[in-house]
Enzyme design. Structure first.
Site, PDB file in Angstrom:
ATOM      1  N   TYR A 109     -40.160  -3.548 -19.318  1.00  0.00           N
ATOM      2  CA  TYR A 109     -39.097  -4.540 -19.152  1.00  0.00           C
ATOM      3  C   TYR A 109     -38.850  -5.273 -20.465  1.00  0.00           C
ATOM      4  O   TYR A 109     -37.707  -5.568 -20.810  1.00  0.00           O
ATOM      5  CB  TYR A 109     -39.446  -5.532 -18.032  1.00  0.00           C
ATOM      6  CG  TYR A 109     -39.331  -4.930 -16.656  1.00  0.00           C
ATOM      7  CD1 TYR A 109     -38.097  -4.782 -16.032  1.00  0.00           C
ATOM      8  CD2 TYR A 109     -40.454  -4.495 -15.952  1.00  0.00           C
ATOM      9  CE1 TYR A 109     -37.979  -4.219 -14.774  1.00  0.00           C
ATOM     10  CE2 TYR A 109     -40.357  -3.941 -14.698  1.00  0.00           C
ATOM     11  CZ  TYR A 109     -39.116  -3.802 -14.107  1.00  0.00           C
ATOM     12  OH  TYR A 109     -39.010  -3.239 -12.860  1.00  0.00           O
ATOM     13  N   ASN A 132     -28.827  -3.368  -9.877  1.00  0.00           N
ATOM     14  CA  ASN A 132     -28.189  -2.072 -10.092  1.00  0.00           C
ATOM     15  C   ASN A 132     -27.894  -1.405  -8.748  1.00  0.00           C
ATOM     16  O   ASN A 132     -28.798  -1.100  -7.992  1.00  0.00           O
ATOM     17  CB  ASN A 132     -29.126  -1.193 -10.930  1.00  0.00           C
ATOM     18  CG  ASN A 132     -28.644   0.221 -11.039  1.00  0.00           C
ATOM     19  OD1 ASN A 132     -27.449   0.486 -11.047  1.00  0.00           O
ATOM     20  ND2 ASN A 132     -29.579   1.150 -11.143  1.00  0.00           N
ATOM     21  N   CYS A 140     -32.697   2.874 -13.345  1.00  0.00           N
ATOM     22  CA  CYS A 140     -33.575   1.706 -13.452  1.00  0.00           C
ATOM     23  C   CYS A 140     -35.031   2.059 -13.158  1.00  0.00           C
ATOM     24  O   CYS A 140     -35.929   1.299 -13.525  1.00  0.00           O
ATOM     25  CB  CYS A 140     -33.081   0.588 -12.544  1.00  0.00           C
ATOM     26  SG  CYS A 140     -32.871   1.069 -10.824  1.00  0.00           S
ATOM     27  N   HIS A 141     -35.263   3.215 -12.560  1.00  0.00           N
ATOM     28  CA  HIS A 141     -36.647   3.639 -12.312  1.00  0.00           C
ATOM     29  C   HIS A 141     -37.399   3.919 -13.610  1.00  0.00           C
ATOM     30  O   HIS A 141     -38.620   4.017 -13.605  1.00  0.00           O
ATOM     31  CB  HIS A 141     -36.675   4.879 -11.395  1.00  0.00           C
ATOM     32  CG  HIS A 141     -36.065   6.095 -12.012  1.00  0.00           C
ATOM     33  ND1 HIS A 141     -34.703   6.370 -11.917  1.00  0.00           N
ATOM     34  CD2 HIS A 141     -36.602   7.101 -12.742  1.00  0.00           C
ATOM     35  CE1 HIS A 141     -34.449   7.494 -12.547  1.00  0.00           C
ATOM     36  NE2 HIS A 141     -35.588   7.961 -13.065  1.00  0.00           N
ATOM     37  N   GLU A 167     -39.854  13.434 -13.973  1.00  0.00           N
ATOM     38  CA  GLU A 167     -39.275  13.397 -15.322  1.00  0.00           C
ATOM     39  C   GLU A 167     -40.314  13.566 -16.430  1.00  0.00           C
ATOM     40  O   GLU A 167     -39.945  13.760 -17.586  1.00  0.00           O
ATOM     41  CB  GLU A 167     -38.535  12.069 -15.538  1.00  0.00           C
ATOM     42  CG  GLU A 167     -37.307  11.957 -14.662  1.00  0.00           C
ATOM     43  CD  GLU A 167     -36.555  10.668 -14.850  1.00  0.00           C
ATOM     44  OE1 GLU A 167     -35.449  10.555 -14.274  1.00  0.00           O
ATOM     45  OE2 GLU A 167     -37.012   9.758 -15.577  1.00  0.00           O
TER      46      GLU A 167
END
Length: 168
Positions: A109, A132, A140-141, A167
């Site tokens: 963050y 979001n 946002c993950h 990912e």
């Protein structure tokens, strides 16, 4: 842009549950997430963009194809899909910044606040994630707490962990 009366939605099965996307007439995603509740998603859309109603479609074309391809392993499939969200200047910019964070390269963050041009505004950056409406397309993950803790995620921490592992 004039608010529309009806937008289209579709729900796609994914490895982490149903994923619903709402798109406007030109194909821009207005809201999306791992839910089958299209009405709940509709309410996440900024009042200046929120359609009065949503109607179900079998597919949203490129949007649906991108969701399926992403979950199947094409992590860049979501990148070209247009998104339309509205808020103040900082949030709008912060959402654009989120779209530039590469898959597999999550940030904290604090780092996200700096990338958004306000390094001291960690809470504002977290707020951008929380507000979001277009999850996955505005990823946002990909934002974590210092030390790698997951932090929050509207769609659940199990979904966030799956996305980050997918990912990696």
């Amino acid at each position: 842009m004039t608010r529309m009366t009806t937008a289209d939605f579709t729900t796609v099965d994914t490895p982490i549950g149903p994923f619903t996307a709402i798109a406007d007439a030109d194909g821009a995603v207005l809201a999306s997430g791992w839910t089958a509740d299209a009405e709940g998603l509709r309410l996440l859309i900024h009042t200046g963009l929120r359609p009065v109603a949503v109607r179900e479609r079998d597919s949203l074309g490129a949007v649906s194809e991108a969701v399926i391809a992403y979950h199947a392993g094409d992590l860049t499939a979501i990148d070209a899909i247009p998104v339309r969200q509205r808020s103040g200047e900082f949030l709008t910019h912060a959402w654009e910044v989120l779209r530039k964070i590469p898959a597999g390269e999550p940030v904290t963050y604090t780092e996200y606040a700096a990338l958004s041009g306000r390094p001291a505004a960690t809470r504002a950056a977290a707020n951008a994630c929380a507000r979001n409406a277009a999850a996955l397309f505005v990823p946002c993950h990909r934002v974590l707490r210092i030390g790698g803790a997951l932090g929050g995620f509207r769609w659940g921490l199990e979904a966030k962990r799956w996305l980050l592992d997918h990912e990696a």
